[in-house]
Motif scaffolding. Structure first.
Motif, PDB file in Angstrom:
ATOM      1  N   GLY A 173     -33.119  12.347 -12.126  1.00  0.00           N
ATOM      2  CA  GLY A 173     -33.816  12.532 -10.860  1.00  0.00           C
ATOM      3  C   GLY A 173     -33.947  13.973 -10.418  1.00  0.00           C
ATOM      4  O   GLY A 173     -34.931  14.325  -9.753  1.00  0.00           O
ATOM      5  N   CYS A 174     -32.975  14.817 -10.793  1.00  0.00           N
ATOM      6  CA  CYS A 174     -32.936  16.181 -10.251  1.00  0.00           C
ATOM      7  C   CYS A 174     -33.302  17.266 -11.255  1.00  0.00           C
ATOM      8  O   CYS A 174     -33.671  18.373 -10.851  1.00  0.00           O
ATOM      9  N   CYS A 175     -33.175  16.993 -12.537  1.00  0.00           N
ATOM     10  CA  CYS A 175     -33.302  18.047 -13.549  1.00  0.00           C
ATOM     11  C   CYS A 175     -34.622  18.023 -14.304  1.00  0.00           C
ATOM     12  O   CYS A 175     -34.868  18.903 -15.145  1.00  0.00           O
ATOM     13  N   LYS A 176     -35.460  17.059 -14.067  1.00  0.00           N
ATOM     14  CA  LYS A 176     -36.760  16.969 -14.727  1.00  0.00           C
ATOM     15  C   LYS A 176     -37.765  16.342 -13.761  1.00  0.00           C
ATOM     16  O   LYS A 176     -37.370  15.668 -12.806  1.00  0.00           O
ATOM     17  N   PRO A 177     -39.066  16.537 -13.979  1.00  0.00           N
ATOM     18  CA  PRO A 177     -40.062  15.876 -13.130  1.00  0.00           C
ATOM     19  C   PRO A 177     -40.204  14.409 -13.507  1.00  0.00           C
ATOM     20  O   PRO A 177     -39.905  14.032 -14.643  1.00  0.00           O
ATOM     21  N   PRO A 178     -40.641  13.555 -12.583  1.00  0.00           N
ATOM     22  CA  PRO A 178     -40.869  12.146 -12.933  1.00  0.00           C
ATOM     23  C   PRO A 178     -41.871  12.018 -14.076  1.00  0.00           C
ATOM     24  O   PRO A 178     -42.800  12.833 -14.211  1.00  0.00           O
ATOM     25  N   ALA A 179     -41.682  10.999 -14.906  1.00  0.00           N
ATOM     26  CA  ALA A 179     -42.539  10.814 -16.075  1.00  0.00           C
ATOM     27  C   ALA A 179     -44.004  10.627 -15.685  1.00  0.00           C
ATOM     28  O   ALA A 179     -44.908  11.054 -16.414  1.00  0.00           O
ATOM     29  N   GLU A 180     -44.255  10.009 -14.539  1.00  0.00           N
ATOM     30  CA  GLU A 180     -45.637   9.739 -14.122  1.00  0.00           C
ATOM     31  C   GLU A 180     -46.418  11.007 -13.804  1.00  0.00           C
ATOM     32  O   GLU A 180     -47.639  10.986 -13.682  1.00  0.00           O
ATOM     33  N   CYS A 181     -45.728  12.136 -13.683  1.00  0.00           N
ATOM     34  CA  CYS A 181     -46.419  13.390 -13.349  1.00  0.00           C
ATOM     35  C   CYS A 181     -47.171  13.961 -14.544  1.00  0.00           C
ATOM     36  O   CYS A 181     -48.043  14.821 -14.373  1.00  0.00           O
ATOM     37  N   GLY A 182     -46.819  13.507 -15.743  1.00  0.00           N
ATOM     38  CA  GLY A 182     -47.553  13.958 -16.919  1.00  0.00           C
ATOM     39  C   GLY A 182     -47.218  15.359 -17.384  1.00  0.00           C
ATOM     40  O   GLY A 182     -48.018  15.991 -18.084  1.00  0.00           O
ATOM     41  N   TYR A 183     -46.048  15.880 -17.031  1.00  0.00           N
ATOM     42  CA  TYR A 183     -45.663  17.212 -17.483  1.00  0.00           C
ATOM     43  C   TYR A 183     -45.309  17.193 -18.977  1.00  0.00           C
ATOM     44  O   TYR A 183     -44.881  16.170 -19.520  1.00  0.00           O
ATOM     45  N   THR A 184     -45.476  18.339 -19.620  1.00  0.00           N
ATOM     46  CA  THR A 184     -45.181  18.472 -21.043  1.00  0.00           C
ATOM     47  C   THR A 184     -43.811  19.128 -21.225  1.00  0.00           C
ATOM     48  O   THR A 184     -43.506  20.149 -20.601  1.00  0.00           O
ATOM     49  N   TYR A 185     -43.023  18.557 -22.101  1.00  0.00           N
ATOM     50  CA  TYR A 185     -41.654  19.025 -22.349  1.00  0.00           C
ATOM     51  C   TYR A 185     -41.658  20.374 -23.064  1.00  0.00           C
ATOM     52  O   TYR A 185     -42.344  20.561 -24.060  1.00  0.00           O
ATOM     53  N   VAL A 186     -40.883  21.318 -22.542  1.00  0.00           N
ATOM     54  CA  VAL A 186     -40.615  22.586 -23.215  1.00  0.00           C
ATOM     55  C   VAL A 186     -39.135  22.619 -23.620  1.00  0.00           C
ATOM     56  O   VAL A 186     -38.797  22.843 -24.776  1.00  0.00           O
ATOM     57  N   ASN A 187     -38.280  22.382 -22.660  1.00  0.00           N
ATOM     58  CA  ASN A 187     -36.867  22.111 -22.925  1.00  0.00           C
ATOM     59  C   ASN A 187     -36.360  21.200 -21.808  1.00  0.00           C
ATOM     60  O   ASN A 187     -37.149  20.739 -20.980  1.00  0.00           O
ATOM     61  N   GLU A 188     -35.062  20.941 -21.756  1.00  0.00           N
ATOM     62  CA  GLU A 188     -34.535  19.943 -20.828  1.00  0.00           C
ATOM     63  C   GLU A 188     -34.891  20.220 -19.372  1.00  0.00           C
ATOM     64  O   GLU A 188     -35.074  19.289 -18.580  1.00  0.00           O
ATOM     65  N   THR A 189     -34.971  21.467 -18.992  1.00  0.00           N
ATOM     66  CA  THR A 189     -35.234  21.807 -17.589  1.00  0.00           C
ATOM     67  C   THR A 189     -36.466  22.686 -17.413  1.00  0.00           C
ATOM     68  O   THR A 189     -36.643  23.293 -16.350  1.00  0.00           O
ATOM     69  N   THR A 190     -37.315  22.746 -18.415  1.00  0.00           N
ATOM     70  CA  THR A 190     -38.566  23.495 -18.313  1.00  0.00           C
ATOM     71  C   THR A 190     -39.708  22.604 -18.775  1.00  0.00           C
ATOM     72  O   THR A 190     -39.688  22.105 -19.908  1.00  0.00           O
ATOM     73  N   TRP A 191     -40.652  22.380 -17.866  1.00  0.00           N
ATOM     74  CA  TRP A 191     -41.781  21.498 -18.149  1.00  0.00           C
ATOM     75  C   TRP A 191     -43.070  22.171 -17.648  1.00  0.00           C
ATOM     76  O   TRP A 191     -43.057  22.855 -16.622  1.00  0.00           O
ATOM     77  N   THR A 192     -44.159  21.949 -18.377  1.00  0.00           N
ATOM     78  CA  THR A 192     -45.441  22.533 -17.972  1.00  0.00           C
ATOM     79  C   THR A 192     -46.437  21.404 -17.709  1.00  0.00           C
ATOM     80  O   THR A 192     -46.328  20.321 -18.300  1.00  0.00           O
ATOM     81  N   PRO A 193     -47.410  21.656 -16.809  1.00  0.00           N
ATOM     82  CA  PRO A 193     -48.409  20.610 -16.541  1.00  0.00           C
ATOM     83  C   PRO A 193     -49.143  20.211 -17.808  1.00  0.00           C
ATOM     84  O   PRO A 193     -49.472  21.057 -18.643  1.00  0.00           O
ATOM     85  N   GLY A 194     -49.380  18.893 -17.950  1.00  0.00           N
ATOM     86  CA  GLY A 194     -50.094  18.408 -19.116  1.00  0.00           C
ATOM     87  C   GLY A 194     -51.585  18.671 -19.004  1.00  0.00           C
ATOM     88  O   GLY A 194     -52.068  19.290 -18.050  1.00  0.00           O
ATOM     89  N   GLY A 195     -52.335  18.187 -19.990  1.00  0.00           N
ATOM     90  CA  GLY A 195     -53.773  18.413 -19.997  1.00  0.00           C
ATOM     91  C   GLY A 195     -54.499  17.622 -18.922  1.00  0.00           C
ATOM     92  O   GLY A 195     -55.571  18.028 -18.449  1.00  0.00           O
ATOM     93  N   GLY A 196     -53.907  16.500 -18.464  1.00  0.00           N
ATOM     94  CA  GLY A 196     -54.571  15.666 -17.463  1.00  0.00           C
ATOM     95  C   GLY A 196     -54.196  16.083 -16.053  1.00  0.00           C
ATOM     96  O   GLY A 196     -53.580  17.118 -15.815  1.00  0.00           O
ATOM     97  N   LEU A 197     -54.605  15.239 -15.104  1.00  0.00           N
ATOM     98  CA  LEU A 197     -54.306  15.517 -13.699  1.00  0.00           C
ATOM     99  C   LEU A 197     -52.832  15.205 -13.419  1.00  0.00           C
ATOM    100  O   LEU A 197     -52.240  14.301 -14.014  1.00  0.00           O
ATOM    101  N   VAL A 198     -52.253  15.953 -12.504  1.00  0.00           N
ATOM    102  CA  VAL A 198     -50.885  15.694 -12.077  1.00  0.00           C
ATOM    103  C   VAL A 198     -50.869  14.430 -11.228  1.00  0.00           C
ATOM    104  O   VAL A 198     -51.787  14.182 -10.449  1.00  0.00           O
ATOM    105  N   GLY A 199     -49.843  13.611 -11.392  1.00  0.00           N
ATOM    106  CA  GLY A 199     -49.770  12.343 -10.688  1.00  0.00           C
ATOM    107  C   GLY A 199     -49.758  12.504  -9.180  1.00  0.00           C
ATOM    108  O   GLY A 199     -49.549  13.592  -8.643  1.00  0.00           O
TER     109      GLY A 199
END
Length: 285
Positions: A173-199
């Motif tokens: 809940g605290c260390c990563k964005p919710p899966a529905e947001c569509g972020y792309t994994y970089v490492n456990e605590t670093t995520w970038t927006p995916g190609g689609g729209l953010v949830g």
């Protein structure tokens, strides 16, 4: 008389031993609060119950050893209210953790946590503006998110490896964005927006790769705290239920032995019945 005193002494000694896991459960909850959830408003009643049982049991044990009727009566009287308090604690713990659980995520081993799945007193307490800043700060200071990093043969784990991890409610809940947001994994605590729209979930815009921010202000983090509390309290409650059953049995046995003591105290010396003294027979053989 001596056998009854010995039985009361044994019962009190066993009750003293039984207070140890109850007290230990409260201390365990306290240590959990210091490390992650940083909540201290439920374990203290449990610690108080454990300490009370320990002290009262020692008083009852001393009363049995020295045949002190006052101490034994005090033990039975106070223990009744302690049992009632323990029953109330168990009911309360189950009631406030009744609703809410993690949601399965497709192709993921971990669960996502949503605040709307929870309700009631515990949710209101955790999300209160006077509590949450302290809770989130404590989670941040515990570095629970920075400890999530893993390597395989010196190489950071991949997205596929991460998807098979079973994260704790706090980590999810605290260390990563919710899966529905569509972020792309970089490492456990670093995520970038995916190609689609953010949830549409507001947590999707709250997430921040800054290691001091992450999702500590997200509703999913609050839900993760609630999920972690539920798991912790349920574990302790199971121990308390077993302890309560044993405690009630000991209490009933102690009451019976104490009543037998008082009955013998009011009778004549062993071998002479009260009926014989009250109505002596006129026929002597």
């Amino acid at each position: 008389m001596r056998a009854s005193n010995h039985l009361i002494g044994v019962v009190n000694f066993l009750t003293f031993l039984l207070s140890i896991p109850i007290l230990g459960g409260g201390i365990w909850l306290s240590s959990r609060a210091n490390n992650t959830e940083c909540l201290k408003f439920l374990q203290w009643p449990l610690i108080a119950i454990g300490v009370a049982i320990m002290i009262v049991s020692l008083a009852g044990f001393a009363g049995a050893c020295y045949r002190n009727t006052f101490l034994m009566e005090l033990y039975l009287f106070v223990m009744f209210f302690i049992i009632a308090a323990l029953i109330g604690f168990i009911i309360f713990a189950y009631a406030v953790t009744d609703k809410g659980s993690g949601r399965p995520v497709q192709n993921r081993a971990y669960l996502d946590y949503n605040l709307e799945d929870y309700s009631g007193w515990l949710k209101d307490r955790v999300t209160d503006n006077s509590y949450w800043p302290k809770i989130s700060s404590c989670i941040r200071d515990s570095k629970v998110c920075s400890k999530m990093g893993r390597t395989v043969n010196g190489v950071p784990e991949t997205s596929d490896m991460f998807s098979y991890r079973k994260l704790s409610p706090i980590e999810s809940g605290c260390c990563k964005p919710p899966a529905e947001c569509g972020y792309t994994y970089v490492n456990e605590t670093t995520w970038t927006p995916g190609g689609g729209l953010v949830g549409a979930n507001p947590d999707c815009t709250t997430w921040n790769n800054d290691q001091q921010m992450l999702c500590y202000s997200c509703n999913s983090c609050k839900a993760g705290v609630l999920g972690s509390l539920k798991k912790s309290w349920r574990k302790v409650s199971l121990i308390n239920i077993v302890a309560l059953i044993i405690l009630v049995i000991f209490y009933v046995v102690g009451c019976a032995a104490f009543r037998n003591n008082k009955r013998m105290d009011n009778d004549e010396p062993y071998g002479e019945a009260r009926m014989t003294k009250a109505q002596p027979s006129r026929i002597h053989l």
